[in-house]
Design a protein around this motif. Structure first.
Motif, PDB file in Angstrom:
ATOM      1  N   PRO A 159      39.419  37.616  35.381  1.00 20.83           N
ATOM      2  CA  PRO A 159      40.190  38.040  33.951  1.00 20.83           C
ATOM      3  C   PRO A 159      41.731  38.253  33.877  1.00 20.83           C
ATOM      4  O   PRO A 159      42.313  39.056  34.571  1.00 20.83           O
ATOM      5  N   LEU A 160      42.127  37.280  33.207  1.00 20.38           N
ATOM      6  CA  LEU A 160      43.712  37.225  33.307  1.00 20.38           C
ATOM      7  C   LEU A 160      44.427  38.487  32.660  1.00 20.38           C
ATOM      8  O   LEU A 160      45.192  38.911  33.150  1.00 20.38           O
ATOM      9  N   ALA A 161      43.958  38.733  31.315  1.00 21.43           N
ATOM     10  CA  ALA A 161      44.461  39.891  30.552  1.00 21.43           C
ATOM     11  C   ALA A 161      44.204  41.124  30.952  1.00 21.43           C
ATOM     12  O   ALA A 161      45.143  41.836  31.167  1.00 21.43           O
ATOM     13  N   ALA A 162      42.840  41.244  31.466  1.00 24.31           N
ATOM     14  CA  ALA A 162      42.418  42.689  31.874  1.00 24.31           C
ATOM     15  C   ALA A 162      43.022  42.863  33.114  1.00 24.31           C
ATOM     16  O   ALA A 162      43.524  44.096  33.398  1.00 24.31           O
ATOM     17  N   TYR A 163      43.406  42.096  33.834  1.00 20.96           N
ATOM     18  CA  TYR A 163      44.183  42.328  35.331  1.00 20.96           C
ATOM     19  C   TYR A 163      45.615  42.657  35.140  1.00 20.96           C
ATOM     20  O   TYR A 163      46.380  42.571  36.260  1.00 20.96           O
ATOM     21  N   GLY A 164      46.254  42.199  33.994  1.00 29.31           N
ATOM     22  CA  GLY A 164      47.589  42.555  33.744  1.00 29.31           C
ATOM     23  C   GLY A 164      48.359  41.214  34.048  1.00 29.31           C
ATOM     24  O   GLY A 164      49.593  41.364  34.286  1.00 29.31           O
ATOM     25  N   ILE A 165      47.535  40.172  34.459  1.00 35.54           N
ATOM     26  CA  ILE A 165      48.545  38.882  34.824  1.00 35.54           C
ATOM     27  C   ILE A 165      48.989  38.073  33.460  1.00 35.54           C
ATOM     28  O   ILE A 165      49.981  37.621  33.825  1.00 35.54           O
ATOM     29  N   LEU A 166      48.176  38.064  32.560  1.00 29.82           N
ATOM     30  CA  LEU A 166      48.689  37.477  31.280  1.00 29.82           C
ATOM     31  C   LEU A 166      48.879  38.479  30.258  1.00 29.82           C
ATOM     32  O   LEU A 166      47.945  38.749  29.750  1.00 29.82           O
ATOM     33  N   LEU A 200      39.868  51.194  34.988  1.00 26.51           N
ATOM     34  CA  LEU A 200      40.122  52.200  34.751  1.00 26.51           C
ATOM     35  C   LEU A 200      41.166  52.360  33.611  1.00 26.51           C
ATOM     36  O   LEU A 200      41.137  53.427  32.843  1.00 26.51           O
ATOM     37  N   LEU A 201      42.010  51.143  33.577  1.00 25.72           N
ATOM     38  CA  LEU A 201      43.198  51.361  32.819  1.00 25.72           C
ATOM     39  C   LEU A 201      43.301  50.084  32.035  1.00 25.72           C
ATOM     40  O   LEU A 201      42.718  49.187  32.122  1.00 25.72           O
ATOM     41  N   PRO A 202      43.730  50.613  30.541  1.00 27.54           N
ATOM     42  CA  PRO A 202      43.982  49.328  29.638  1.00 27.54           C
ATOM     43  C   PRO A 202      44.971  48.060  30.210  1.00 27.54           C
ATOM     44  O   PRO A 202      45.713  48.777  30.944  1.00 27.54           O
ATOM     45  N   SER A 203      45.147  47.070  29.810  1.00 30.43           N
ATOM     46  CA  SER A 203      45.755  46.141  30.421  1.00 30.43           C
ATOM     47  C   SER A 203      47.318  46.597  30.538  1.00 30.43           C
ATOM     48  O   SER A 203      48.069  46.100  31.277  1.00 30.43           O
ATOM     49  N   TYR A 204      47.579  47.242  29.377  1.00 32.06           N
ATOM     50  CA  TYR A 204      49.265  47.579  29.485  1.00 32.06           C
ATOM     51  C   TYR A 204      49.618  48.501  30.397  1.00 32.06           C
ATOM     52  O   TYR A 204      50.935  48.748  30.330  1.00 32.06           O
ATOM     53  N   MET A 205      48.598  49.099  30.739  1.00 35.15           N
ATOM     54  CA  MET A 205      49.187  50.205  31.960  1.00 35.15           C
ATOM     55  C   MET A 205      49.112  49.569  33.423  1.00 35.15           C
ATOM     56  O   MET A 205      49.271  50.268  34.534  1.00 35.15           O
ATOM     57  N   ILE A 206      48.696  48.279  33.566  1.00 30.19           N
ATOM     58  CA  ILE A 206      48.481  47.682  35.014  1.00 30.19           C
ATOM     59  C   ILE A 206      50.074  47.349  35.358  1.00 30.19           C
ATOM     60  O   ILE A 206      50.595  46.480  34.653  1.00 30.19           O
ATOM     61  N   PRO A 207      50.370  47.795  36.585  1.00 30.51           N
ATOM     62  CA  PRO A 207      51.647  47.500  36.988  1.00 30.51           C
ATOM     63  C   PRO A 207      51.908  46.084  36.967  1.00 30.51           C
ATOM     64  O   PRO A 207      51.216  45.195  37.303  1.00 30.51           O
ATOM     65  N   ASP A 208      53.213  45.753  37.111  1.00 28.52           N
ATOM     66  CA  ASP A 208      53.654  44.393  37.107  1.00 28.52           C
ATOM     67  C   ASP A 208      53.686  44.109  38.562  1.00 28.52           C
ATOM     68  O   ASP A 208      53.349  42.722  39.013  1.00 28.52           O
ATOM     69  N   ARG A 209      53.952  44.723  39.479  1.00 27.45           N
ATOM     70  CA  ARG A 209      53.770  44.236  40.896  1.00 27.45           C
ATOM     71  C   ARG A 209      53.406  45.562  41.663  1.00 27.45           C
ATOM     72  O   ARG A 209      53.521  46.847  41.513  1.00 27.45           O
ATOM     73  N   PHE A 210      52.887  44.976  42.752  1.00 25.72           N
ATOM     74  CA  PHE A 210      52.281  46.166  44.008  1.00 25.72           C
ATOM     75  C   PHE A 210      52.978  45.815  45.209  1.00 25.72           C
ATOM     76  O   PHE A 210      53.001  44.599  45.667  1.00 25.72           O
ATOM     77  N   ARG A 256      44.612  45.065  41.455  1.00 27.72           N
ATOM     78  CA  ARG A 256      44.542  45.020  40.034  1.00 27.72           C
ATOM     79  C   ARG A 256      43.221  45.099  39.409  1.00 27.72           C
ATOM     80  O   ARG A 256      42.797  45.632  38.420  1.00 27.72           O
ATOM     81  N   ALA A 257      42.070  44.416  39.980  1.00 28.16           N
ATOM     82  CA  ALA A 257      40.830  44.387  39.454  1.00 28.16           C
ATOM     83  C   ALA A 257      40.412  45.915  39.554  1.00 28.16           C
ATOM     84  O   ALA A 257      39.707  46.375  38.685  1.00 28.16           O
ATOM     85  N   ARG A 261      52.170  36.817  36.187  1.00 23.04           N
ATOM     86  CA  ARG A 261      52.332  37.286  37.448  1.00 23.04           C
ATOM     87  C   ARG A 261      51.166  36.740  38.411  1.00 23.04           C
ATOM     88  O   ARG A 261      50.162  36.384  37.823  1.00 23.04           O
ATOM     89  N   ARG A 262      51.374  36.362  39.751  1.00 26.25           N
ATOM     90  CA  ARG A 262      50.617  35.760  40.623  1.00 26.25           C
ATOM     91  C   ARG A 262      50.255  36.829  41.701  1.00 26.25           C
ATOM     92  O   ARG A 262      50.812  37.005  42.699  1.00 26.25           O
ATOM     93  N   PRO A 263      49.105  37.465  41.684  1.00 27.15           N
ATOM     94  CA  PRO A 263      48.614  38.278  42.606  1.00 27.15           C
ATOM     95  C   PRO A 263      47.997  37.842  43.917  1.00 27.15           C
ATOM     96  O   PRO A 263      47.428  38.371  44.758  1.00 27.15           O
ATOM     97  N   GLY A 264      48.141  36.249  44.068  1.00 26.31           N
ATOM     98  CA  GLY A 264      47.393  35.660  45.125  1.00 26.31           C
ATOM     99  C   GLY A 264      46.629  34.530  44.387  1.00 26.31           C
ATOM    100  O   GLY A 264      46.690  34.565  43.168  1.00 26.31           O
TER     101      GLY A 264
END
Lengths: 512, 93
Positions: free
Chosen positions: B30-37, A475-485, A469-470, B20-23
């Motif tokens: 950063p919760l929003a930037a990582y797509g968690i929130l 590189l990507l806006p938050s709306y493009m980050i996958p929900d799961r990996f 995710r980090a 979402r809980r990646p661990g």
């Protein structure tokens, strides 16, 4: 307000509107009102500052800004100075913002303040590194030299959208192209000085041309939604009531969220007379909910990729039939449509195919990408001589009555909360992690809104989800980050060795 | 008090079904930037905080930069509690 005939420059509409109705409110934001005269004066001053700081006719100005009064001043200032504006969302990762500014060689940038205070934006000269305050920029004397000569077919703005092979690509839109849509919208929805329009979309969404340029075209008032309204939809209902909003334009998912979370159906919204939505599929049952809840408002589904502006429209009737989906309707008068690879449906039903669009509202090109531009268009003699048609990549069905239905995509583009996403761009970003050997991303769920990433690691110890995710967030806006990996030992493959996306979809469904 | 708010936030982030809980997350992830929130989850979080701490956020408070990490959210909640106390103190005099 009657508009001059023939193609225009967008800023000419502003000159005209400001001279006819100087005291008409142009922008309402919280408790601030800016009149047409003030908008014109401020834009002209900022245009003079842009020219003084080296903006040449046709030069690009990056607007790293949320939609605001200042952003609208910067839009018109760029156009008055003869430039091309490039709107960029401030919450994009720094690297992506810089890549876009480099790609379009923006010399000047107007950027919102970084702090969370209500500080005004500043103007940055990217070559010299000099920063100019907003107040100083507006203090620049408006000179005749501020006006840059432009022609209607030259670019007004470039909208960067997700790129199928990696970096975002710039859709270049001329004054003529956006003017065709705005002028039609003004007539079709009978916009006037009595209208207050709210369009809670970012500056970088094509939806934002409607409210911003109708300030100039129709002398209507643009009501700025508070930024927090993205998360707290109740704020939009309060805003609509307090400001007497008459016209609403947003992506469908926002309207659905407002029905589900904020009680939109029970809210009177008595001044609202037109509700427009575009940018993604509006589920039929949700359109029906809205239709029943607000009979006082006309409801329209508008359709058109960023590359074509809005090109079809459909008015949602009182008695909405349960059909396959909500139609996207019929072409706007400036657009022509036809189907590629058309096939008759079984039983002599409607015709299905890939939608092609021609007409005045089409983009000029993808910025700096001649090959992709060439692939996007096809030349067809449609009886009016060779005509450039844009390949939308949308699969549609043409119904006997001439109405179009959207049925899906022919490629790997998906929509998520109205954001257009190429899965290939996510794969390119994730795949650039040094510890991953191969990646694939699929979309699933209602409206393809859920993104699942699959990856194979180079070594035994795969990077953890937080690290992936980090990496994506660089590189990507938050709306493009996958929900799961999901980490796989190896990618499922078809007989020709290509990644088998159907197997991945099965894995996605069966994984906890 | 400060530790209490942080503990509540950690528990919420670890337990909310829509996050979402990646661990294991740190307080500065950063919760929003990582797509968690995502934007839907922010609303739930805001409503939760208002109820849990009996505070009310203004439009201006709900800036994404003030909700970016557990640390930021804690700072915002603390500020709202202090404002509320100051108002109550003022009324009592």
């Amino acid at each position: 307000m009657p508009a001059p005939d023939g193609p225009v420059l967008l800023q000419d509409w502003l000159h005209l509107a400001a001279s006819r109705h100087p005291d008409q409110p142009a922008v309402l934001e919280a408790d601030r009102v800016v009149t047409l005269r003030q908008l014109h004066e401020r834009s002209s001053s900022l245009a003079a500052a842009f020219r003084y700081h080296g903006l040449e006719p046709g030069g690009r100005v990056g607007l790293v800004m949320e939609k605001s009064t200042e952003a609208i001043v910067a839009v018109f200032a760029t156009l008055i100075a003869g430039g091309t504006y490039v709107p960029i969302q401030p919450d994009w990762p720094r690297r992506r913002i810089d890549a876009v500014l480099d790609d379009c060689d923006a010399r000047l940038v107007v950027a919102d303040a970084d702090s969370d205070d209500d500080q005004p934006p500043s103007v940055i000269d990217r070559r010299s590194g000099a920063t100019l305050s907003w107040a100083d920029s507006l203090a620049t004397a408006s000179l005749t030299g501020a006006v840059g000569d432009r022609a209607p077919d030259e670019p007004a703005f470039i909208l960067f959208t997700s790129g199928s092979t990696g970096p975002p690509k710039g859709v270049t839109i001329s004054h003529r192209a956006v003017g065709a849509f705005v002028d039609w919208s003004a007539r079709h929805f009978r916009l006037s000085r009595d209208d207050r329009i709210v369009c809670p979309s970012p500056l970088s969404f094509d939806l934002s041309t409607f409210d911003i340029f109708n300030i100039a075209r129709s002398a209507s008032t643009c009501v700025i939604a508070p930024r927090a309204a993205t998360w707290v939809p109740h704020l939009l209902l309060d805003l609509a009531d307090e400001q007497g909003v008459t016209v609403w334009y947003s992506v469908p998912s926002l309207l659905v969220n407002m029905m589900d979370k904020a009680g939109l159906e029970r809210h009177p919204l008595s001044s609202l007379r037109v509700i427009l939505f575009a940018g993604e599929v509006m589920p039929l049952r949700e359109a029906a909910r809205l239709r029943v809840a607000h009979p006082q408002a006309e409801l329209y589904n508008l359709y058109g990729p960023t590359e074509t502006n809005v090109v079809t429209w459909y008015r949602v009737p009182e008695d909405l039939d349960p059909r396959r989906s909500l139609p996207i309707g019929q072409p706007c008068p400036y657009a022509r449509v036809r189907l590629e690879q058309a096939v008759d449906q079984p039983g002599g039903g409607p015709v299905a195919g890939l939608l092609l669009v021609a007409g005045e509202s089409l983009m000029s090109s993808y910025w700096n990408r001649p090959e992709e531009t060439a692939r996007a268009f096809t030349e067809i003699d449609d009886g009016r001589g060779p005509t450039r048609y844009y390949r939308t990549g949308d699969r549609v069905v043409l119904q006997p009555g001439g109405e179009l239905l959207f049925v899906g995509r022919a490629d790997r583009q998906v929509k998520r909360r109205g954001y257009r996403i190429e899965l290939g761009e996510i794969e390119a970003a994730l795949g650039s992690h040094p510890d991953l050997a191969e990646v694939a991303v699929i979309a699933s769920g209602e409206g393809s809104g859920r993104l699942s990433a699959f990856a194979c690691a180079r070594a035994k110890a795969a990077p953890g989800e937080l690290e992936l995710r980090a990496h994506c967030a660089l590189l990507l806006p938050s709306y493009m980050i996958p929900d799961r990996f999901l980490i796989l030992q190896q990618m499922p493959r078809g007989t020709r060795g290509k990644i088998d996306y159907d197997s991945l979809a099965q894995l996605d469904r069966s994984a906890p | 008090m400060s530790e209490d708010i942080r503990a509540v936030l950690r528990e919420y982030v670890a337990g909310s079904p829509i996050l979402r809980r990646p661990g294991p997350l740190s307080d500065s992830t950063p919760l929003a930037a990582y797509g968690i929130l995502d934007s839907m989850a922010v609303l739930e979080l805001v409503l939760f905080l208002e109820g849990r701490f009996d505070i009310e956020f203004s439009t201006r408070d709900l800036d994404r930069r003030r909700l970016e990490t557990i640390e930021h959210i804690e700072g915002l909640v603390r500020e709202k509690i202090a404002q509320k106390k100051a108002r109550q103190g003022g009324l009592g005099q």
